[in-house]
Scaffold this motif. Structure first.
Motif, PDB file in Angstrom:
ATOM      1  N   LEU A  93      38.859  31.632  52.176  1.00 48.18           N
ATOM      2  CA  LEU A  93      39.929  31.097  51.354  1.00 48.18           C
ATOM      3  C   LEU A  93      39.933  31.988  50.283  1.00 48.18           C
ATOM      4  O   LEU A  93      39.058  32.483  49.553  1.00 48.18           O
ATOM      5  CB  LEU A  93      39.247  29.859  50.827  1.00 48.18           C
ATOM      6  N   ARG A  94      41.247  32.524  50.059  1.00 45.33           N
ATOM      7  CA  ARG A  94      41.686  33.153  48.883  1.00 45.33           C
ATOM      8  C   ARG A  94      42.216  32.189  47.762  1.00 45.33           C
ATOM      9  O   ARG A  94      43.388  31.619  47.933  1.00 45.33           O
ATOM     10  CB  ARG A  94      42.510  34.341  49.367  1.00 45.33           C
ATOM     11  N   ILE A  95      41.723  32.114  46.649  1.00 51.00           N
ATOM     12  CA  ILE A  95      42.199  31.155  45.656  1.00 51.00           C
ATOM     13  C   ILE A  95      42.216  31.784  44.379  1.00 51.00           C
ATOM     14  O   ILE A  95      41.626  32.711  43.861  1.00 51.00           O
ATOM     15  CB  ILE A  95      41.397  29.901  45.518  1.00 51.00           C
ATOM     16  N   GLY A  96      43.404  31.398  43.633  1.00 49.72           N
ATOM     17  CA  GLY A  96      43.642  31.583  42.228  1.00 49.72           C
ATOM     18  C   GLY A  96      43.527  30.764  41.333  1.00 49.72           C
ATOM     19  O   GLY A  96      43.881  29.492  41.503  1.00 49.72           O
ATOM     20  N   VAL A  97      42.842  30.835  39.969  1.00 45.29           N
ATOM     21  CA  VAL A  97      42.541  30.013  39.083  1.00 45.29           C
ATOM     22  C   VAL A  97      43.246  30.471  37.811  1.00 45.29           C
ATOM     23  O   VAL A  97      42.948  31.561  37.385  1.00 45.29           O
ATOM     24  CB  VAL A  97      41.195  29.360  39.069  1.00 45.29           C
ATOM     25  N   VAL A  98      43.511  29.574  36.940  1.00 48.13           N
ATOM     26  CA  VAL A  98      43.858  29.950  35.590  1.00 48.13           C
ATOM     27  C   VAL A  98      42.342  30.364  34.741  1.00 48.13           C
ATOM     28  O   VAL A  98      41.486  29.513  35.347  1.00 48.13           O
ATOM     29  CB  VAL A  98      44.467  28.862  34.810  1.00 48.13           C
ATOM     30  N   PRO A  99      42.380  31.195  33.850  1.00 43.47           N
ATOM     31  CA  PRO A  99      41.214  31.509  33.331  1.00 43.47           C
ATOM     32  C   PRO A  99      40.125  30.506  32.852  1.00 43.47           C
ATOM     33  O   PRO A  99      39.130  30.510  33.316  1.00 43.47           O
ATOM     34  CB  PRO A  99      41.559  32.337  32.107  1.00 43.47           C
ATOM     35  N   LEU A 127      43.779  34.705  36.976  1.00 49.80           N
ATOM     36  CA  LEU A 127      45.056  35.211  36.567  1.00 49.80           C
ATOM     37  C   LEU A 127      45.900  34.301  35.540  1.00 49.80           C
ATOM     38  O   LEU A 127      45.772  33.157  35.548  1.00 49.80           O
ATOM     39  CB  LEU A 127      46.029  35.499  37.818  1.00 49.80           C
ATOM     40  N   HIS A 128      46.647  34.877  34.861  1.00 47.79           N
ATOM     41  CA  HIS A 128      47.564  34.003  33.865  1.00 47.79           C
ATOM     42  C   HIS A 128      48.420  33.209  34.757  1.00 47.79           C
ATOM     43  O   HIS A 128      48.878  33.764  35.762  1.00 47.79           O
ATOM     44  CB  HIS A 128      48.079  34.946  32.717  1.00 47.79           C
ATOM     45  N   HIS A 129      49.061  32.183  34.245  1.00 47.88           N
ATOM     46  CA  HIS A 129      49.942  31.251  35.029  1.00 47.88           C
ATOM     47  C   HIS A 129      50.887  31.938  35.677  1.00 47.88           C
ATOM     48  O   HIS A 129      51.410  31.744  36.860  1.00 47.88           O
ATOM     49  CB  HIS A 129      50.715  30.296  33.643  1.00 47.88           C
ATOM     50  N   ASP A 130      51.597  32.802  35.105  1.00 45.67           N
ATOM     51  CA  ASP A 130      52.930  33.625  35.633  1.00 45.67           C
ATOM     52  C   ASP A 130      52.200  34.330  36.984  1.00 45.67           C
ATOM     53  O   ASP A 130      53.072  34.470  37.903  1.00 45.67           O
ATOM     54  CB  ASP A 130      53.719  34.277  34.740  1.00 45.67           C
ATOM     55  N   ALA A 144      46.713  28.065  44.568  1.00 42.61           N
ATOM     56  CA  ALA A 144      46.334  28.258  43.165  1.00 42.61           C
ATOM     57  C   ALA A 144      46.240  26.902  42.427  1.00 42.61           C
ATOM     58  O   ALA A 144      46.890  26.033  42.924  1.00 42.61           O
ATOM     59  CB  ALA A 144      47.470  29.039  42.548  1.00 42.61           C
ATOM     60  N   MET A 145      45.181  26.970  41.459  1.00 48.54           N
ATOM     61  CA  MET A 145      44.901  26.109  40.597  1.00 48.54           C
ATOM     62  C   MET A 145      45.406  26.151  39.453  1.00 48.54           C
ATOM     63  O   MET A 145      45.060  27.093  38.584  1.00 48.54           O
ATOM     64  CB  MET A 145      43.330  25.680  40.481  1.00 48.54           C
ATOM     65  N   VAL A 146      46.414  25.326  38.945  1.00 49.95           N
ATOM     66  CA  VAL A 146      47.403  25.628  37.726  1.00 49.95           C
ATOM     67  C   VAL A 146      47.341  24.536  37.067  1.00 49.95           C
ATOM     68  O   VAL A 146      47.098  23.328  37.195  1.00 49.95           O
ATOM     69  CB  VAL A 146      48.570  26.425  38.059  1.00 49.95           C
ATOM     70  N   TYR A 147      47.903  24.522  35.605  1.00 52.53           N
ATOM     71  CA  TYR A 147      48.281  23.607  34.750  1.00 52.53           C
ATOM     72  C   TYR A 147      50.004  23.352  34.727  1.00 52.53           C
ATOM     73  O   TYR A 147      50.641  24.459  34.713  1.00 52.53           O
ATOM     74  CB  TYR A 147      48.030  24.013  33.378  1.00 52.53           C
ATOM     75  N   SER A 148      50.369  22.090  34.910  1.00 51.86           N
ATOM     76  CA  SER A 148      51.594  21.820  34.603  1.00 51.86           C
ATOM     77  C   SER A 148      52.610  22.662  35.368  1.00 51.86           C
ATOM     78  O   SER A 148      53.764  23.252  34.648  1.00 51.86           O
ATOM     79  CB  SER A 148      52.113  21.790  33.063  1.00 51.86           C
ATOM     80  N   PRO A 149      52.354  23.005  36.681  1.00 47.63           N
ATOM     81  CA  PRO A 149      53.450  23.747  37.351  1.00 47.63           C
ATOM     82  C   PRO A 149      54.885  23.260  37.407  1.00 47.63           C
ATOM     83  O   PRO A 149      55.181  22.120  37.621  1.00 47.63           O
ATOM     84  CB  PRO A 149      52.886  23.689  38.938  1.00 47.63           C
ATOM     85  N   ALA A 221      45.454  34.659  19.728  1.00 43.62           N
ATOM     86  CA  ALA A 221      44.486  35.242  20.876  1.00 43.62           C
ATOM     87  C   ALA A 221      45.368  35.206  22.230  1.00 43.62           C
ATOM     88  O   ALA A 221      46.356  34.595  22.358  1.00 43.62           O
ATOM     89  CB  ALA A 221      43.252  34.444  21.025  1.00 43.62           C
ATOM     90  N   GLN A 222      44.814  36.187  23.155  1.00 40.09           N
ATOM     91  CA  GLN A 222      45.639  35.947  24.618  1.00 40.09           C
ATOM     92  C   GLN A 222      45.218  34.985  25.236  1.00 40.09           C
ATOM     93  O   GLN A 222      45.846  34.461  26.463  1.00 40.09           O
ATOM     94  CB  GLN A 222      45.460  37.552  25.083  1.00 40.09           C
ATOM     95  N   THR A 223      43.810  34.586  25.411  1.00 37.82           N
ATOM     96  CA  THR A 223      43.386  33.401  26.090  1.00 37.82           C
ATOM     97  C   THR A 223      42.602  32.328  25.484  1.00 37.82           C
ATOM     98  O   THR A 223      42.274  32.455  24.284  1.00 37.82           O
ATOM     99  CB  THR A 223      42.486  34.271  27.366  1.00 37.82           C
ATOM    100  N   PHE A 224      42.862  31.272  26.148  1.00 37.17           N
ATOM    101  CA  PHE A 224      41.714  30.236  25.447  1.00 37.17           C
ATOM    102  C   PHE A 224      40.431  30.748  25.188  1.00 37.17           C
ATOM    103  O   PHE A 224      39.842  30.008  24.472  1.00 37.17           O
ATOM    104  CB  PHE A 224      42.065  28.851  26.360  1.00 37.17           C
ATOM    105  N   TYR A 225      39.706  31.394  26.436  1.00 37.01           N
ATOM    106  CA  TYR A 225      38.644  31.779  26.281  1.00 37.01           C
ATOM    107  C   TYR A 225      38.143  32.724  24.930  1.00 37.01           C
ATOM    108  O   TYR A 225      37.040  32.320  24.244  1.00 37.01           O
ATOM    109  CB  TYR A 225      38.195  32.771  27.316  1.00 37.01           C
TER     110      TYR A 225
END
Length: 301
Positions: A93-99, A127-130, A144-149, A221-225
Protein backbone atom coordinates in the motif's frame (compact mmCIF):
# COMPACT_ATOMS: atom_id res chain seq x y z
CA UNK A 1 15.42 2.83 -22.87
CA UNK A 2 14.24 -0.60 -21.84
CA UNK A 3 13.78 -1.63 -18.21
CA UNK A 4 17.00 -3.67 -18.20
CA UNK A 5 18.96 -0.73 -19.58
CA UNK A 6 17.57 1.53 -16.85
CA UNK A 7 18.53 -1.02 -14.17
CA UNK A 8 22.07 -1.41 -15.50
CA UNK A 9 22.64 2.33 -15.93
CA UNK A 10 21.32 3.01 -12.41
CA UNK A 11 23.51 0.29 -10.89
CA UNK A 12 26.68 1.50 -12.63
CA UNK A 13 25.98 5.16 -11.82
CA UNK A 14 25.32 4.45 -8.12
CA UNK A 15 28.12 1.92 -7.58
CA UNK A 16 30.73 3.66 -9.73
CA UNK A 17 32.10 0.53 -11.38
CA UNK A 18 31.13 -2.29 -13.73
CA UNK A 19 32.17 -4.97 -11.23
CA UNK A 20 30.14 -3.52 -8.33
CA UNK A 21 27.12 -3.05 -10.60
CA UNK A 22 27.39 -6.68 -11.75
CA UNK A 23 27.45 -7.88 -8.14
CA UNK A 24 24.41 -5.81 -7.20
CA UNK A 25 22.47 -7.13 -10.20
CA UNK A 26 23.77 -10.68 -9.71
CA UNK A 27 25.00 -10.91 -13.31
CA UNK A 28 28.42 -11.13 -14.99
CA UNK A 29 30.60 -8.10 -15.73
CA UNK A 30 30.58 -8.77 -19.51
CA UNK A 31 26.78 -8.75 -19.39
CA UNK A 32 26.73 -5.31 -17.74
CA UNK A 33 29.33 -3.96 -20.18
CA UNK A 34 27.37 -5.26 -23.15
CA UNK A 35 24.08 -3.65 -22.02
CA UNK A 36 25.86 -0.39 -21.26
CA UNK A 37 27.55 -0.26 -24.70
CA UNK A 38 24.27 -1.07 -26.42
CA UNK A 39 22.52 1.70 -24.45
CA UNK A 40 25.17 4.27 -25.42
CA UNK A 41 24.92 3.22 -29.08
CA UNK A 42 21.15 3.48 -28.97
CA UNK A 43 20.90 6.92 -27.31
CA UNK A 44 23.86 8.37 -29.24
CA UNK A 45 26.12 9.67 -26.45
CA UNK A 46 28.56 8.40 -23.85
CA UNK A 47 27.35 7.77 -20.31
CA UNK A 48 30.70 6.95 -18.68
CA UNK A 49 34.37 7.58 -19.40
CA UNK A 50 37.59 6.22 -17.91
CA UNK A 51 39.66 8.72 -15.95
CA UNK A 52 42.85 7.53 -14.23
CA UNK A 53 41.52 3.98 -14.29
CA UNK A 54 38.18 4.93 -12.78
CA UNK A 55 34.74 5.00 -14.36
CA UNK A 56 33.38 8.56 -14.31
CA UNK A 57 29.86 9.60 -15.24
CA UNK A 58 29.55 12.18 -18.03
CA UNK A 59 27.46 15.35 -17.78
CA UNK A 60 24.86 13.63 -19.95
CA UNK A 61 24.75 10.72 -17.48
CA UNK A 62 24.15 13.11 -14.58
CA UNK A 63 21.24 14.71 -16.44
CA UNK A 64 19.81 11.32 -17.37
CA UNK A 65 20.12 10.00 -13.82
CA UNK A 66 17.97 12.81 -12.46
CA UNK A 67 15.18 11.80 -14.84
CA UNK A 68 15.61 8.06 -14.35
CA UNK A 69 15.72 8.05 -10.53
CA UNK A 70 11.94 8.42 -10.16
CA UNK A 71 11.28 5.75 -12.77
CA UNK A 72 13.72 3.40 -11.05
CA UNK A 73 11.98 3.87 -7.68
CA UNK A 74 8.64 3.05 -9.32
CA UNK A 75 10.15 -0.10 -10.80
CA UNK A 76 11.47 -1.11 -7.39
CA UNK A 77 8.02 -0.57 -5.91
CA UNK A 78 6.50 -2.72 -8.66
CA UNK A 79 9.04 -5.49 -8.03
CA UNK A 80 8.23 -5.34 -4.32
CA UNK A 81 4.50 -5.68 -4.98
CA UNK A 82 5.02 -8.70 -7.24
CA UNK A 83 7.42 -10.27 -4.75
CA UNK A 84 5.02 -9.86 -1.83
CA UNK A 85 2.00 -11.18 -3.69
CA UNK A 86 3.92 -14.15 -5.10
CA UNK A 87 5.67 -15.13 -1.87
CA UNK A 88 3.11 -14.34 0.79
CA UNK A 89 -0.21 -13.54 -0.80
CA UNK A 90 0.27 -10.09 0.72
CA UNK A 91 0.25 -6.69 -0.90
CA UNK A 92 1.78 -3.24 -0.91
CA UNK A 93 0.00 0.00 0.00
CA UNK A 94 1.26 3.45 -0.97
CA UNK A 95 -0.42 6.06 1.19
CA UNK A 96 -0.08 9.81 1.55
CA UNK A 97 -1.09 11.75 4.65
CA UNK A 98 -1.09 15.38 5.67
CA UNK A 99 1.77 15.99 8.14
CA UNK A 100 -0.43 16.22 11.24
CA UNK A 101 -1.93 12.78 10.58
CA UNK A 102 1.60 11.46 10.14
CA UNK A 103 2.58 12.44 13.70
CA UNK A 104 0.54 9.76 15.48
CA UNK A 105 -2.59 8.54 13.68
CA UNK A 106 -1.00 6.99 10.57
CA UNK A 107 1.87 5.25 12.45
CA UNK A 108 -0.57 3.76 14.97
CA UNK A 109 -3.00 2.64 12.25
CA UNK A 110 -0.22 1.00 10.22
CA UNK A 111 1.13 -0.78 13.31
CA UNK A 112 -2.33 -2.09 14.19
CA UNK A 113 -2.97 -3.18 10.63
CA UNK A 114 0.29 -5.09 10.31
CA UNK A 115 -0.47 -7.04 13.49
CA UNK A 116 -3.16 -8.88 11.54
CA UNK A 117 -1.63 -8.46 8.05
CA UNK A 118 2.14 -8.94 8.50
CA UNK A 119 2.64 -9.71 4.80
CA UNK A 120 1.46 -6.27 3.68
CA UNK A 121 4.17 -3.64 3.17
CA UNK A 122 3.76 0.14 3.11
CA UNK A 123 5.20 3.19 1.41
CA UNK A 124 4.19 6.24 3.46
CA UNK A 125 4.75 9.86 2.53
CA UNK A 126 3.70 13.02 4.34
CA UNK A 127 2.90 15.81 1.94
CA UNK A 128 1.13 19.13 1.97
CA UNK A 129 -2.49 19.19 0.93
CA UNK A 130 -2.00 20.24 -2.69
CA UNK A 131 0.78 17.72 -3.28
CA UNK A 132 -1.36 14.83 -2.11
CA UNK A 133 -3.72 15.22 -5.05
CA UNK A 134 -0.80 15.40 -7.47
CA UNK A 135 0.55 12.11 -6.15
CA UNK A 136 -2.82 10.51 -6.81
CA UNK A 137 -3.08 11.93 -10.33
CA UNK A 138 0.45 10.74 -11.11
CA UNK A 139 -0.27 7.41 -9.39
CA UNK A 140 2.48 7.75 -6.82
CA UNK A 141 -0.02 6.92 -4.05
CA UNK A 142 -2.94 4.51 -3.90
CA UNK A 143 -4.88 6.61 -1.42
CA UNK A 144 -4.51 9.81 0.58
CA UNK A 145 -5.76 10.88 4.01
CA UNK A 146 -6.61 14.58 3.84
CA UNK A 147 -8.60 17.40 5.42
CA UNK A 148 -11.72 18.84 3.77
CA UNK A 149 -11.01 17.62 0.21
CA UNK A 150 -12.82 19.51 -2.57
CA UNK A 151 -15.19 17.72 -4.91
CA UNK A 152 -13.48 16.55 -8.08
CA UNK A 153 -14.86 14.39 -10.93
CA UNK A 154 -11.78 12.11 -10.90
CA UNK A 155 -11.70 11.56 -7.14
CA UNK A 156 -13.73 9.38 -4.81
CA UNK A 157 -13.99 10.15 -1.10
CA UNK A 158 -14.48 7.90 1.91
CA UNK A 159 -15.55 9.81 5.04
CA UNK A 160 -13.38 9.11 8.09
CA UNK A 161 -14.65 11.57 10.71
CA UNK A 162 -15.45 15.19 11.44
CA UNK A 163 -12.74 16.81 13.54
CA UNK A 164 -12.15 20.18 15.20
CA UNK A 165 -9.65 23.00 15.41
CA UNK A 166 -8.16 23.51 18.85
CA UNK A 167 -6.16 26.02 20.85
CA UNK A 168 -2.66 24.84 21.80
CA UNK A 169 -0.94 26.75 24.61
CA UNK A 170 1.34 26.62 27.64
CA UNK A 171 -0.31 26.91 31.03
CA UNK A 172 2.10 29.69 32.04
CA UNK A 173 1.12 31.76 28.98
CA UNK A 174 -2.66 31.56 29.21
CA UNK A 175 -5.26 30.77 31.86
CA UNK A 176 -8.17 28.79 30.40
CA UNK A 177 -10.67 27.86 33.09
CA UNK A 178 -13.34 26.20 30.97
CA UNK A 179 -13.17 23.16 28.72
CA UNK A 180 -13.55 25.25 25.57
CA UNK A 181 -11.89 28.39 24.23
CA UNK A 182 -13.80 31.24 22.57
CA UNK A 183 -11.91 32.73 19.63
CA UNK A 184 -12.46 36.33 20.78
CA UNK A 185 -9.92 35.71 23.55
CA UNK A 186 -7.22 35.74 20.86
CA UNK A 187 -7.58 39.52 20.66
CA UNK A 188 -4.29 41.11 21.74
CA UNK A 189 -2.47 37.81 22.15
CA UNK A 190 0.74 36.76 20.43
CA UNK A 191 -0.53 34.21 17.92
CA UNK A 192 1.53 31.83 15.80
CA UNK A 193 -0.11 31.58 12.38
CA UNK A 194 0.47 29.37 9.39
CA UNK A 195 1.79 30.56 6.04
CA UNK A 196 0.34 27.70 4.02
CA UNK A 197 -2.19 25.75 6.05
CA UNK A 198 -4.41 24.68 3.15
CA UNK A 199 -8.13 24.27 3.79
CA UNK A 200 -7.78 24.50 7.59
CA UNK A 201 -6.03 27.84 7.37
CA UNK A 202 -8.81 29.10 5.11
CA UNK A 203 -11.39 27.69 7.55
CA UNK A 204 -9.87 29.54 10.53
CA UNK A 205 -9.49 32.76 8.58
CA UNK A 206 -13.15 32.62 7.54
CA UNK A 207 -14.24 32.08 11.15
CA UNK A 208 -12.12 34.99 12.39
CA UNK A 209 -13.67 37.21 9.71
CA UNK A 210 -17.16 36.01 10.62
CA UNK A 211 -16.61 36.94 14.27
CA UNK A 212 -14.76 40.14 13.30
CA UNK A 213 -11.69 39.14 15.29
CA UNK A 214 -8.29 40.68 14.52
CA UNK A 215 -5.33 38.65 15.77
CA UNK A 216 -1.70 39.69 16.23
CA UNK A 217 0.29 37.16 14.24
CA UNK A 218 3.87 37.37 15.51
CA UNK A 219 5.23 34.30 13.70
CA UNK A 220 4.14 32.57 10.52
CA UNK A 221 5.02 28.85 10.36
CA UNK A 222 4.86 26.49 7.39
CA UNK A 223 3.30 23.53 9.21
CA UNK A 224 1.14 22.83 12.25
CA UNK A 225 3.99 20.78 13.70
CA UNK A 226 6.38 23.76 13.63
CA UNK A 227 3.66 25.98 15.14
CA UNK A 228 3.24 23.46 17.99
CA UNK A 229 7.01 23.41 18.60
CA UNK A 230 7.06 27.22 18.76
CA UNK A 231 4.31 27.16 21.37
CA UNK A 232 6.27 24.60 23.40
CA UNK A 233 9.26 26.96 23.44
CA UNK A 234 7.20 29.95 24.60
CA UNK A 235 6.77 31.91 21.37
CA UNK A 236 3.00 32.30 21.70
CA UNK A 237 -0.23 30.36 21.29
CA UNK A 238 -1.70 28.82 18.16
CA UNK A 239 -4.78 27.25 16.61
CA UNK A 240 -4.14 23.82 15.10
CA UNK A 241 -6.06 20.69 14.22
CA UNK A 242 -6.88 18.49 17.20
CA UNK A 243 -4.48 15.72 16.08
CA UNK A 244 -1.49 18.07 16.11
CA UNK A 245 -2.67 19.40 19.48
CA UNK A 246 -2.68 15.96 21.07
CA UNK A 247 0.62 14.97 19.44
CA UNK A 248 2.15 18.18 20.81
CA UNK A 249 1.36 17.41 24.44
CA UNK A 250 4.29 17.78 26.85
CA UNK A 251 4.66 18.89 30.48
CA UNK A 252 3.03 22.30 30.82
CA UNK A 253 1.25 22.08 27.44
CA UNK A 254 -2.55 22.15 27.10
CA UNK A 255 -5.18 22.21 24.38
CA UNK A 256 -8.85 23.11 24.23
CA UNK A 257 -11.48 22.85 21.49
CA UNK A 258 -12.87 26.12 20.19
CA UNK A 259 -16.27 27.49 21.26
CA UNK A 260 -18.32 27.44 19.13
CA UNK A 261 -16.69 24.42 17.41
CA UNK A 262 -14.87 24.97 14.11
CA UNK A 263 -15.03 21.63 12.36
CA UNK A 264 -13.63 20.00 9.23
CA UNK A 265 -13.84 16.67 7.44
CA UNK A 266 -11.15 14.00 7.51
CA UNK A 267 -11.43 11.82 4.41
CA UNK A 268 -9.69 9.12 2.44
CA UNK A 269 -9.35 10.10 -1.22
CA UNK A 270 -8.50 7.88 -4.18
CA UNK A 271 -8.83 7.90 -7.96
CA UNK A 272 -12.32 7.22 -9.28
CA UNK A 273 -10.96 5.00 -12.08
CA UNK A 274 -8.79 2.97 -9.71
CA UNK A 275 -11.08 1.20 -7.19
CA UNK A 276 -9.54 0.29 -3.85
CA UNK A 277 -8.20 -3.20 -3.29
CA UNK A 278 -9.57 -5.36 -0.49
CA UNK A 279 -6.37 -4.71 1.47
CA UNK A 280 -6.80 -0.94 1.07
CA UNK A 281 -10.42 -1.13 2.24
CA UNK A 282 -9.36 -3.06 5.33
CA UNK A 283 -6.67 -0.50 6.10
CA UNK A 284 -9.18 2.36 5.82
CA UNK A 285 -11.36 0.58 8.37
CA UNK A 286 -8.43 0.30 10.80
CA UNK A 287 -7.48 3.94 10.14
CA UNK A 288 -11.05 5.00 10.94
CA UNK A 289 -11.02 3.02 14.19
CA UNK A 290 -7.68 4.56 15.17
CA UNK A 291 -9.01 8.07 14.58
CA UNK A 292 -12.13 7.31 16.65
CA UNK A 293 -10.00 6.05 19.55
CA UNK A 294 -7.79 9.14 19.37
CA UNK A 295 -10.75 11.53 19.21
CA UNK A 296 -12.30 10.02 22.34
CA UNK A 297 -9.52 11.83 24.25
CA UNK A 298 -10.68 15.26 23.06
CA UNK A 299 -11.89 17.44 25.99
CA UNK A 300 -15.56 18.32 25.71
CA UNK A 301 -16.27 21.97 25.03
Amino acid sequence: MRVRQIEVFHAVYVSGSISAAARSLNVSQPSVSKVLRHTEDQIGFKLFALSRGRLVATDEAHALFREISETFEQLRSLHQVVKNIKANGGGHLRIGVVPSLGLSIAPRAISRFRESHPDVTFDVRTLHHDDLFRTLYERECDLAMVYSPPDHPRLEQHHITRAELALLYRGEDLDVSGRGFPLHRLEGRNVIGLASAGPLGELLEAELDRQNIAIREVISAQTFYIAAALVRHGSGITIVDEFTARAGMAPGMHYRPLVPPVTFDVACVFLEDRPLSVIAQKFISIFKQTVAAERSQMPAA
